[in-house]
Design an enzyme around this catalytic site. Structure first.
Site, PDB file in Angstrom:
ATOM      1  N   CYS A 156       5.109  -1.076   7.206  1.00  0.00           N
ATOM      2  CA  CYS A 156       4.486  -2.400   7.205  1.00  0.00           C
ATOM      3  C   CYS A 156       3.450  -2.512   6.094  1.00  0.00           C
ATOM      4  O   CYS A 156       2.457  -1.774   6.081  1.00  0.00           O
ATOM      5  CB  CYS A 156       3.844  -2.673   8.567  1.00  0.00           C
ATOM      6  SG  CYS A 156       3.028  -4.261   8.596  1.00  0.00           S
ATOM      7  N   ARG A 159      -0.367  -4.188   7.266  1.00  0.00           N
ATOM      8  CA  ARG A 159      -1.131  -3.628   8.389  1.00  0.00           C
ATOM      9  C   ARG A 159      -2.615  -3.433   8.094  1.00  0.00           C
ATOM     10  O   ARG A 159      -3.339  -2.853   8.896  1.00  0.00           O
ATOM     11  CB  ARG A 159      -0.500  -2.336   8.880  1.00  0.00           C
ATOM     12  CG  ARG A 159      -0.501  -1.206   7.883  1.00  0.00           C
ATOM     13  CD  ARG A 159       0.381  -0.069   8.359  1.00  0.00           C
ATOM     14  NE  ARG A 159       1.158   0.472   7.285  1.00  0.00           N
ATOM     15  CZ  ARG A 159       1.180   1.758   6.978  1.00  0.00           C
ATOM     16  NH1 ARG A 159       0.461   2.606   7.666  1.00  0.00           N
ATOM     17  NH2 ARG A 159       1.921   2.183   5.983  1.00  0.00           N
ATOM     18  N   TRP A 328       2.131 -12.409   9.979  1.00  0.00           N
ATOM     19  CA  TRP A 328       2.651 -13.600   9.304  1.00  0.00           C
ATOM     20  C   TRP A 328       3.549 -13.160   8.156  1.00  0.00           C
ATOM     21  O   TRP A 328       3.576 -11.997   7.788  1.00  0.00           O
ATOM     22  CB  TRP A 328       1.525 -14.516   8.820  1.00  0.00           C
ATOM     23  CG  TRP A 328       0.429 -13.820   8.089  1.00  0.00           C
ATOM     24  CD1 TRP A 328       0.370 -13.518   6.770  1.00  0.00           C
ATOM     25  CD2 TRP A 328      -0.790 -13.331   8.673  1.00  0.00           C
ATOM     26  NE1 TRP A 328      -0.798 -12.872   6.491  1.00  0.00           N
ATOM     27  CE2 TRP A 328      -1.530 -12.748   7.629  1.00  0.00           C
ATOM     28  CE3 TRP A 328      -1.327 -13.340   9.958  1.00  0.00           C
ATOM     29  CZ2 TRP A 328      -2.774 -12.172   7.835  1.00  0.00           C
ATOM     30  CZ3 TRP A 328      -2.565 -12.764  10.161  1.00  0.00           C
ATOM     31  CH2 TRP A 328      -3.277 -12.200   9.110  1.00  0.00           C
ATOM     32  N   GLU A 333      10.021 -11.921   2.103  1.00  0.00           N
ATOM     33  CA  GLU A 333      10.873 -11.671   3.273  1.00  0.00           C
ATOM     34  C   GLU A 333      11.832 -12.837   3.488  1.00  0.00           C
ATOM     35  O   GLU A 333      12.998 -12.654   3.827  1.00  0.00           O
ATOM     36  CB  GLU A 333      10.027 -11.488   4.541  1.00  0.00           C
ATOM     37  CG  GLU A 333       9.219 -10.199   4.560  1.00  0.00           C
ATOM     38  CD  GLU A 333       8.347 -10.137   5.803  1.00  0.00           C
ATOM     39  OE1 GLU A 333       8.871  -9.856   6.887  1.00  0.00           O
ATOM     40  OE2 GLU A 333       7.122 -10.386   5.674  1.00  0.00           O
TER      41      GLU A 333
END
Ligand code: FAD
Ligand code: FMN
Length: 1187
Positions: A156, A159, A328, A333
């Site tokens: 991630c 994070r 979010w 992506e």
């Protein structure tokens, strides 16, 4: 990448010369998970800087084995699947092992590893596992676990905001319908009108593996994908398989490209049920391009909240198979992966053609050009709709900062380079050039097989297992409302609200409890005293409400002191972190040199800390020095710093009195610090003025904050709001809900008083009460009280004694004679309250004892337990109105209570006690039980001890000014202070109950050589009598030459010159070297206050406190204390040639060194004057304060 192409060995695998060279007969062991003792260097190839990862070598400490996929000679880090621990539930032994590691991490995070609490918790878990085979994580442990799992998520990039995760506790859910309800709430909360909140919902944990809870959807929100006969797909190709699953369950989509998939949920191992998500709670963004109008025609859209819902949280040995969490979107992506991946919407050629690019060209650089424009469109569209999104450049930079920060605070950060590097323009982002170490820590979010893979499908026509019909949200809501309205509100209470209070005389506590009643309608509410609060769980709070008063000279009530200290300490740490962070980011390896503002350095004196904090804050230095980072700015980019409390929403209500210069100061300070710590303020701090409209201000604030909190957490169900609103108007204690009953326990009066005061009481016998000052014309009397202890007592001069008073007999008798529900005033009774308990089948009502009223006779209750002399507050008056049999009287009283300002005026003018109110309304016949439950508790009163144990080891002396005043602006009947009158009227041999309250900041210096200056007009002289007794004793038993002692005493009239002879004797004996007397109202005597003498002796005082490290003591009312402090500063400025700021600093440093001591009584000394002046001001500004 250098480390991938083989020049460095994988730390967990393969041969390692230093560590893994122990070859047995030439055979290399297969050493999975070798613990490397040394740092693992990781290079940044752009800035040519090498950092080191040490965290990996602590894997066993931080976690338990999670295998990596690499083989001995091959690195498999690009393989998608991360091996989990398999599907078999853990054995109790395995659970316990994991629990120990996790709980250790948890307590370490709270700076209390190996503490008693830590050990107790481990024992508790062991017992629970022994008994049940598993255990339940505490709320805060799970919050910590969920956040840490995010922090540990190697793939991630977003994070950095791991602390900023709202935890929605869904562990009490038992059905699929309950899961659906919770997930709808999750979607609403996280969407937050586009200003996305990160959140996680967690459902019940795995037990035996056969009763799992599962969310079948890969993400909460998703578009269906319909495979067409020609092999093409309408909708999202990534969801084709799941769409088939939904269809198999009976769901029918419309067949469009943008059908929202239903939520498929299974609870407790049962068959799945599917639920259509109401479209109105799903926020979608329609795509357009800022320059290309045709883009809109492509009809692309995407949803705002990316909520992963198929991963398993593995935390402390416990597996949570149903979780949903969201942050979010990062623009790539959607733009690159969703819209342009060849196996997804595959738009790249369409977009390139519309752009007029040659899509046949080779090399196909047109693809890159088109990809950029799709990204532009996505970012533009999200920003247009004010939906949070982050671009890949900002995300990468944020992640780099996170890496550096984690290296600093944690010694490393596991990261999967392949996933972290964005899918476009990789080398333009800093993460591309950064080496990363990949390893896995727990708590973690793990992949698990799709729920439908292990589900035993049975054909509907043959099997016994039936697939449930679909439910629509509205149907469910309606059904739920009809069957049990409470069910709905019980489900909603997943957001925890913590209400903390700090109170000296009990009002804030009462207000906090009232607030809890209101918040209880929508939140999982807990109310706690600050002193009992586990401070380190503050960062895991979701909603924090503070109700606190202010005492002394703007300082916290005693039970708020430690909280304030810890808050300042946390701010200090935060500040240090931020300075370090800034330096390390800007200057690479520049050694740290912090310039922590003085205010934030550890303060030994809470008074100094609070003074210094407010001084700095008011100059706005802090605001400038600490560049506060918000997690996200509306639609924009996430910022790179997360403050300690960035996930906490808060609001503060302060009780105080505008008679004090520092009105509501503690509350204001707490509010500022929480803000500095990054918590999210829901409403500006509001102060309720005890001189005017405090209760009304509070009621308005509680209503406003409840509404705001409901809006913030999307708890907008109408019924819930209405129920709570009703709570504002209803008096919860009524004749229907309160009555006298049989005592449930047999407590004597002392035990009962100990129970209500939560203190062990000592019994004293009165030896003597004598008048030591009297001025008839002004009703001023001061008495000396000598109490002999019946047991061993421990005190020091400067400590206080808290006396449990008795209400005056005439008032008590007048009230008793009016009660309708008491036959025998001396028979023990118990106040019972009809309590409501929510159960799955509805409300269950039962009578239980009142929490704060132990068994006692009605006479004792009204004599010793409840306050009957302070003018009654609105709830009491409302009840009395309902107890009037004469309608005219009832209407009169209702008219009064309808306007709380009217009550204030009435109280101020008449200052009526309860018996007088009853006298004014002769038809009023209340029930004693209801009255007792409504009245505030009778508080103990504090007195400075006027003796020394060195001289009187069994006795305690008090110097008590008897409170007597006339109502109606001095023209009405007399009123008497409860406790001072009680003490005045005591006779030899009578018993008094009291307890000692330590005042460690008002003790004599350890060294007899230290000079002391004592300033105490009126009864402010009380502790100083103890001081001179003690000093005299010390001098008699010591060879050392004592430091100088000066006493500044003031009074209005000569007759009030307390302890005159004793002082003269002390001067004669050299115990006091300089005794000054200031008289302010005596005819024929020059009007002087103590400050005038301080001024005269300025040079002497200045020398004593600067050169001789003397101690300065002030005791008495607040106004005087403020003036004296100001005078002292003037003296230092004059005699030490300091600037005003330096003098300020000097006094603060004296406080810090514990050389400036204050013992402040409030305003009783000059109550009337101060009250009327302050009240006028308060009245003028009241509209503003309650607006
Ligand atoms: C740390 C500390 C130390 C203390 N040490 C001492 C001490 O050594 N000696 C001492 O005498 N007191 C001392 N006090 C004050 C003491 O605790 C009590 O507050 C005081 O005795 C009054 O209590 P009471 O029960 O007699 O009056 P209460 O029944 O509490 O009535 C007092 C209230 O009456 C009202 N009131 C008083 N005068 C007027 C007026 N003129 N007009 C309208 N309203 C009025 C005010 O609302 C006031 O709060 C100390 C207080 C503190 C906090
Ligand atoms: C000794 C004393 C000192 C006080 N000092 C302050 C003060 O500095 N600022 C303020 O706003 N109120 C001050 N107050 C007023 C209290 O904050 C106020 O009475 C409040 O309603 C008490 O609430 P509690 O019962 O929750 O402690 C003081 C009161 C007393 C008795």
């Amino acid at each position: 990448m250098e480390h991938i192409n083989g020049s460095r060995k994988c730390p967990f695998n393969g041969e390692s010369e230093q560590l893994n060279g122990d070859k047995d007969n030439g055979f290399v062991k297969t050493p999975l998970r070798i613990k490397l003792p040394q740092a693992l260097p990781l290079k940044n190839h752009v800035i040519d800087f090498e950092s080191a990862d040490n965290l990996h070598s602590k894997i066993d400490e931080e976690s338990t084995s999670v295998p990596v996929p690499c083989g001995e000679k091959v690195c498999l880090s690009s393989v998608m699947h991360i091996p989990g621990r398999g599907e078999t539930p853990r054995t109790p032994e395995e659970v316990y092992k994991e629990a120990q590691v996790f709980i250790k991490q948890f307590y370490r995070s709270m700076h209390s590893e190996d503490s008693v609490r830590h050990r107790q918790r481990i024992n508790e878990i062991k017992e629970e596992i022994d008994k049940t085979g598993t255990y339940q994580l505490h709320y805060v442990e799970l919050v910590f676990g969920a956040k840490t799992a995010w922090r540990n998520a190697t793939r991630c990039i977003g994070r950095a905001t791991w602390r900023n995760l709202t935890f929605l506790d869904c562990r009490s859910v038992t059905t699929a319908t309950g899961m659906f309800d919770a997930l709808c709430r999750h979607i609403k909360y996280s969407t937050n009108k586009g200003n996305i909140n990160s959140a996680i919902s967690i459902f019940p944990q795995r037990t035996d593996g056969k009763h799992d809870y599962r969310i079948w959807n890969p993400q909460l929100i998703g578009y269906a994908g319909y495979r067409q006969p020609d092999g093409s797909v309408i909708g999202d190709p990534a969801r084709v398989e799941f769409t088939e699953v939904c269809k198999k369950l009976g769901w029918k989509g419309e067949g469009t490209a943008w059908d929202i998939l239903p939520l498929v949920l299974s609870a407790d191992g049962k068959a799945p049920e599917y639920f259509d998500i109401p479209r109105e709670i799903i926020m979608e963004v329609e795509m357009e391009h800022p320059k290309y109008d045709w883009f809109k025609e492509l009809g692309m859209r995407w949803y705002a909240v990316p909520a992963v819902s198929n991963m398993r949280l593995d935390c402390g040995g416990i597996e949570f198979t149903a979780t949903a969490f969201n942050g979010w979107y990062m623009s790539t992506e959607i733009a690159c992966r969703t819209f342009c991946d060849i196996n997804r919407f595959n738009m790249i050629e369409t977009v390139a053609s519309h752009m007029g690019l040659d899509v046949g060209a080779n090399p196909p650089i047109w693809k890159d050009k088109a990809l950029v424009e799709v990204n532009v469109a996505v970012i533009h569209s999200f920003q247009r709709d004010q939906v949070t999104i982050i671009d890949h450049h900002t995300a990468s930079e944020t992640f780099m900062n996170h890496l550096k920060n984690e290296n600093r605070v944690r010694g490393g950060c596991p990261a999967d380079w392949i996933w972290i590097v964005p899918p476009m323009s990789s080398s333009l982002t800093p993460v591309f050039h950064q080496e990363m170490a990949l390893y896995f820590l727990r708590p973690s979010y793990d992949y698990q097989p799709p729920a439908w893979k292990n589900y035993k499908w049975i054909k509907p026509d043959t099997g016994t297992r039936t697939v449930k019909r679909k439910f629509h949200f509205k149907q469910i809501a309606r059904a739920v409302r009809f069957t049990s309205k409470l069910f709905s509100s019980a489900l909603s209470k997943r957001v925890k609200a913590t209400i903390l209070y700090a109170s000296e005389t009990g009002k804030s506590e009462q207000y906090a409890k009232d607030l809890a009643t209101i918040f209880g309608h929508a939140f999982n509410t807990q109310v706690q005293c600050m002193s009992k609060y586990d401070f380190y769980s503050i960062e895991h709070e979701t909603l924090l409400l503070i109700v606190a008063s202010t005492f002394g000279d703007g300082v916290p009530p005693t039970n708020g002191t430690e909280f304030m200290r810890l808050l300042l300490e946390m701010l200090n740490e935060e500040k240090q972190n931020q300075v370090e962070e800034k330096l390390s980011f800007s200057a690479g390896s520049t050694p740290y040199s912090s310039s922590t503002p003085r205010s934030l350095k550890r303060m030994t004196s809470i008074l100094a800390a609070s003074m210094e904090f407010s001084r700095q804050a008011s100059k706005q230095n802090l605001q400038r020095e600490i560049s506060r980072s918000s997690v996200k700015s509306g639609m924009g980019a996430a910022s790179d710093q997360i403050s300690a409390l960035s996930n906490v929403r808060f609001a503060v209500f302060g009780l105080g009195s505008s008679a004090y210069r520092k009105f509501g100061h503690f509350a204001v300070t707490v509010d500022s610090i929480l803000d500095e710590l990054g918590a999210d303020r829901l409403m500006p701090v509001v102060r309720g003025d005890e001189l005017f409209g405090q209760e009304q201000t509070f009621r308005k604030w509680s209503f406003d904050i409840f509404q705001t909190a409901c809006e913030t957490f999307c708890l907008d169900e109408n019924d819930m709001m209405k129920d709570a609103e009703r709570a504002f108007d209803l008096t919860p204690l009524t004749p229907e809900t309160v009555r006298f009953g049989k005592p449930l326990a047999d407590l004597n009066i002392i035990k009962a008083l100990e129970a209500i005061n939560r203190k062990q009481l000592s019994t004293f016998k009165v030896e003597e009460v004598k008048v030591i000052g009297k001025h008839e014309p002004t009703d001023s009397t001061t008495v000396f009280v000598n109490l002999e202890s019946q047991e061993n007592i421990h005190y020091e001069p400067g400590d206080h004694i808290a006396v449990i008073p008795s209400n005056p007999k005439d008032i008590v008798d007048a009230i008793l004679s009016r009660l309708t529900d008491v036959d025998d005033y001396d028979k023990k009774v118990q106040v019972l309250v009809l309590k409501e308990k929510l159960t799955p089948t509805g409300i269950v009502k039962s009578w239980g004892s009142h929490d704060d009223l132990p068994p006692a006779s009605a006479r004792d209750i009204f004599t010793r337990f409840v306050d009957i002399t302070t003018p009654p507050k609105t709830p009491v008056l409302k009840y009395l109105a309902s107890a009037c049999t004469d309608e005219k009287e009832a209407a009169q009283m209702r008219d009064l209570v309808a306007d709380s300002n009217k009550i204030d005026d009435w109280n101020y003018f008449h200052h009526p006690h309860l018996a007088e109110v009853l006298a004014q309304f002769p038809s009023c016949r209340p029930m004693g039980a209801v009255l007792a439950a409504l009245l505030p508790p009778l508080q103990p009163r504090r007195y400075s001890i006027s003796s020394s144990p060195a001289v009187h080891d069994k006795n305690i002396h008090l110097t008590v000014a008897v409170v007597v005043f006339r109502t109606q602006n001095g023209n009405g009947p007399r009123r008497y202070g409860v406790c001072s009158t009680y003490l005045q009227n005591l006779t030899h041999g009578e018993e008094v109950l009291a307890f000692i309250k330590k005042a460690p900041t008002f003790h004599l210096p350890k060294q007899i050589t230290a000079p002391i200056i004592m300033v105490g007009p009126g009864t402010g002289i009380a502790p100083f009598r103890g001081f001179w007794h003690h000093r005299r004793h010390q001098i008699q038993h010591s060879e050392v030459k004592p430091g100088q002692v000066s006493l500044y005493f003031g009074c209005k009239y000569k007759e009030m010159d307390l302890y005159k002879e004793e002082k003269e004797l002390m001067v004669k004996e050299g115990v006091i070297n300089n005794a000054r007397l200031a008289i302010s109202r005596e005819a024929g005597v020059e009007k002087k206050y103590v400050q005038a003498f301080l001024d005269e002796d300025g040079a002497d005082i200045s020398r004593m406190i600067t050169q001789e490290k003397g101690h300065f003591y002030v005791c008495g009312d607040i106004k005087m204390a403020e003036d004296v402090q100001q005078k002292l500063k003037e003296i230092i400025i004059k005699h030490e040639e300091m600037t005003e700021e330096e003098a300020d600093d000097f006094v603060i440093s004296m406080m810090n060194e514990n050389r400036y001591h204050q013992d402040i009584y409030g305003i009783t000394f000059r109550t009337a004057e101060v009250n009327s002046a302050s009240r006028e001001t308060a009245k003028r500004t009241r509209c503003e304060s309650i607006r």
